[in-house]
Design an enzyme around this catalytic site. Structure first.
Site, PDB file in Angstrom:
ATOM      1  N   HIS A  74      81.732  51.865  69.091  1.00 43.14           N
ATOM      2  CA  HIS A  74      80.924  52.934  69.130  1.00 43.14           C
ATOM      3  C   HIS A  74      80.534  53.186  70.619  1.00 43.14           C
ATOM      4  CE1 HIS A  74      77.206  55.152  68.015  1.00 43.14           C
ATOM      5  NE2 HIS A  74      77.239  54.921  67.092  1.00 43.14           N
ATOM      6  N   HIS A 233      67.523  54.460  59.116  1.00 38.92           N
ATOM      7  CA  HIS A 233      68.605  53.450  58.711  1.00 38.92           C
ATOM      8  C   HIS A 233      67.498  52.560  57.692  1.00 38.92           C
ATOM      9  CE1 HIS A 233      72.321  54.361  61.262  1.00 38.92           C
ATOM     10  NE2 HIS A 233      71.669  55.263  60.899  1.00 38.92           N
TER      11      HIS A 233
HETATM   12 ZN    ZN Z   1      71.779  56.853  62.519  1.00 37.77          ZN
HETATM   13 FE    FE Z   2      76.131  55.604  62.184  1.00 37.75          FE
HETATM   14 FE    FE Z   3      76.147  56.039  65.368  1.00 39.32          FE
END
Ligand code: ZN
Ligand code: FE
Ligand code: FE
Length: 282
Positions: A74, A233
């Site tokens: 990421h 999240h």
């Molecule tokens: Zn997110």
């Molecule tokens: Fe994500």
């Molecule tokens: Fe992400």
């Protein structure tokens, strides 16, 4: 033991890279994972550590021996390729270049996922132009990484909450044989896609982008209701999406071979539990 009748599922979570590459592989195994995500550099700053080739090679052997699925690295959150400020765009582009041309190449064959960016009021079209221009500078013939655009929740001026926008970015990239998409279940929920009928979402994805571009899933529940455009999240089963829908999503025959990355608010113990839970669905 893995047999013909037990389909392979690749699942893991975000791991800290501070102890090095091989340490992440071993950490993943401890949690019951067989893939993982990691930030290529400080997620909130952008500073990167020195690369140790030996450690990278050791991880690659480890992944092979232990039958890991592809990793989903990421980019830092601070990487905004379509900022309205030239110096921020330049900073982001240099990170992208270094990540793709140096940092990812030491662990060939994996995915590099990034948030397309926020256009900060310049408009989506302008944002997409900046993003594709940066990708056209960074991608190179013969590279060993597939670059994934993450589906976004559409918070603020985020680019990439509609499949059409991702398609437009991919179309603007000359070497788009190296481009794919990572679908985040929290983001598309918050972005308004109806995961109760995930087959319809996949049909739409296929019609607009092409399912062959879908390379990974970020598996998250959401604190918000569908279409909230918020991006917060939640642990699996403790949010608004819920276990029934999440299970239906990841066991869908069209996506069940893809690496699943948890980005839920957990520590090691919670991740190990969620990994075991998802595995039990297969
Ligand atoms: Zn997110
Ligand atoms: Fe994500
Ligand atoms: Fe992400």
């Amino acid at each position: 033991m893995q047999t013909e009748s037990t389909p392979k599922v690749y699942i893991g979570n975000h791991l800290s890279s501070s102890a090095g590459f091989l340490a992440m592989g071993k950490h993943a195994t401890k949690l019951g994972a067989n893939t993982f995500a990691f930030f290529t550099r400080n997620p909130r700053g952008g500073k990167a550590k020195e690369i140790k080739q030996k450690d990278a090679d050791a991880l690659c052997s480890y992944l092979k021996e232990n039958h890991f699925g592809p990793l989903v690295a990421h980019a830092p959150y601070t990487m905004n390729l379509c900022s309205d400020k030239a110096d921020i765009r330049e900073f982001a582009k240099n990170m992208l270049l270094d990540d793709l041309q140096v940092r990812m190449e030491v662990i060939p064959g994996n995915y590099y996922n990034f948030h397309p960016g926020s256009h900060v009021g310049q408009g989506t079209e302008k944002g997409i132009q900046f993003i594709t221009a940066a990708l056209n500078e960074a991608l190179f013939e013969g590279m060993h990484t597939t670059v994934l655009l993450e589906t976004m929740a559409g918070k603020g001026s985020e680019v990439g909450s509609r499949f059409e926008e991702l398609r437009q970015i991919i179309d603007g990239v000359k070497l788009n044989q190296y481009m794919g998409v990572c679908l985040d279940t929290c983001h598309i929920w918050d972005g308004g896609y109806n995961e109760e009928t995930f087959d319809d979402v996949l049909d739409e994805f296929d019609r607009i982008i092409g399912l062959e571009r879908l390379k990974a899933l970020h598996l998250n529940d959401s604190m918000n209701s569908k279409g909230a455009r918020k991006d917060r999240h939640q642990k699996l089963g403790q949010g608004e999406i819920g276990l029934d829908i999440l299970k239906q999503v990841v066991t869908n025959p069209r996506v069940k071979h893809l690496p699943l990355i948890l980005e839920t608010p957990n520590e090691d113990e919670g991740y190990a539990e969620e990994i075991a839970l998802v595995k039990s669905w297969f």
